[in-house]
Design a protein around this motif. Sequence first.
Motif, short mmCIF file in Angstrom:
data_model
loop_
_atom_site.label_atom_id
_atom_site.label_comp_id
_atom_site.label_asym_id
_atom_site.label_seq_id
_atom_site.Cartn_x
_atom_site.Cartn_y
_atom_site.Cartn_z
N ASN A 226 -6.42 -12.84 -22.89
CA ASN A 226 -5.55 -11.97 -22.09
C ASN A 226 -5.87 -10.51 -22.32
N ALA A 227 -6.15 -10.14 -23.58
CA ALA A 227 -6.48 -8.74 -23.89
C ALA A 227 -7.78 -8.34 -23.21
N LEU A 228 -8.77 -9.22 -23.23
CA LEU A 228 -10.04 -8.92 -22.57
C LEU A 228 -9.85 -8.76 -21.07
N GLY A 229 -9.02 -9.61 -20.48
CA GLY A 229 -8.74 -9.48 -19.06
C GLY A 229 -8.06 -8.17 -18.73
N ARG A 230 -7.12 -7.73 -19.56
CA ARG A 230 -6.44 -6.46 -19.32
C ARG A 230 -7.39 -5.27 -19.45
N VAL A 231 -8.26 -5.32 -20.45
CA VAL A 231 -9.21 -4.21 -20.63
C VAL A 231 -10.21 -4.15 -19.50
N LEU A 232 -10.70 -5.31 -19.07
CA LEU A 232 -11.64 -5.33 -17.94
C LEU A 232 -10.97 -4.84 -16.65
N ALA A 233 -9.72 -5.22 -16.46
CA ALA A 233 -8.99 -4.76 -15.27
C ALA A 233 -8.77 -3.26 -15.32
N TRP A 234 -8.46 -2.74 -16.52
CA TRP A 234 -8.25 -1.31 -16.67
C TRP A 234 -9.54 -0.54 -16.38
N GLN A 235 -10.67 -1.09 -16.84
CA GLN A 235 -11.97 -0.43 -16.60
C GLN A 235 -12.31 -0.47 -15.12
#
Length: 316
Positions: A304-313
Motif C-alpha cells: 500500500n505504501a509503494l502504491g501511494r508513493v507511486l501515485a504521488w510521483q
Amino acid sequence: MNTYQEENQNLSSGFFIIGFSNTAHPLRLFFFALFCPMYMVTLIGNLLIVTLAVRDQALHTPMYFFLGSLSTVEVGYTLVIVPKMLAGFLMPGSRAISFWGCATQMYFFVALGGSECFLLVAMAYDRYVAICHPLHYASIMSWRACVQLLLASCAGGFTLSLGLTILVFQLPFCQSKCVNHVFCDIPAVLALACGDNFLNEMALLVACLLILIFPFLFILVSYSHILRVVIRSCSAEGRRKAFSTCASHLTVAVLHYGCATSMYIRPTASHSLEQDKLVSLIYINVTPLLYPAIYTLRNKDFSNALGRVLAWQRYA
C-alpha cells in the motif's frame, strides 16, 4: 633493519586479496555476471524500504523504524565488501589493498554486521512488547526508546569492532601478505600473522558470543514467549496475523545468525579458507538479497505504501 623500519615496511606494503584469482578467467566473468545483478537488486530493495519507511506516514511505527534502520545498515554492510569484490573478478590490479585499507574494511564490516545483529534483537523486543504487552506498547516503545535502542545497537557493533580490529592489526605479519579470501575477513588475516594467536582467537570467540550467540538466544526466548501468548489468548485470525508479522523477522534472524555462526564459531586453526571463500559468497551476496524480499513479500503495508508513493510521483 631495525624493528621500527620493519614495522613501517609492514604498514606500507599492504595486502593482496587473492579472491578467486587462481580460477579461470571465464569463471571469474561468470561470478561477476552472477553477483553484480544480485548486488544491484539488493541495493535497490533496501533503498526502497528506507524510502518508504521515511516518506509514508502509515509506516511511521517502531517496527518499520527498525526495519528502515536495518536496511540502511545493510546498504553500508554490502557497500564495504561487494564493490571491491566485483572489481577483483575483472581487474587483477584492484585486488591490492593497503594495510590501513584492509583494517578499515574489516572494521566497518564487523561494525555494521554487529550493529545488524543487535538491531535484530531490538526488532524481536519490539514484537515481544507488541504481542505480549499490547496495552503498554505505546509507552514502552516510544520514539525516544526506539532511538535509544538504535543508538545502543550501533554503539555495541562499532565498539566491539574497534577492539577486534586493533587486536588483529597490532600483530606482526611475517608470512605472505596474500589474504586468501574475497575481503579482509578476520580468520583470513589472522592466518597471516606470526606468533601465538591464542589471545586473539579467544577475543574473537568472546566477540562472537556477544554479537551472535547471546543475541540469538534472546531472540529465541522472546519468540518462545510470543508463541505461548499467541497460542493461549488469540483467535485463529489473531494467530495468523501474529505469525505472519513475526515469521519474516524470525526467518531473517535464523539466516543471519546461522550463516555467521557457521563461519566464525570455531578455532582459527580449523578454518578452511577455501571453503570460507565459497561460504562468504553466499553470506555477503545471497542472504542480503533475500532480506528485502522476505520483509516485503506479502506485506500489505509495504504494498500500500509503494502504491501511494507511486501515485504521488505520478500526479506530482
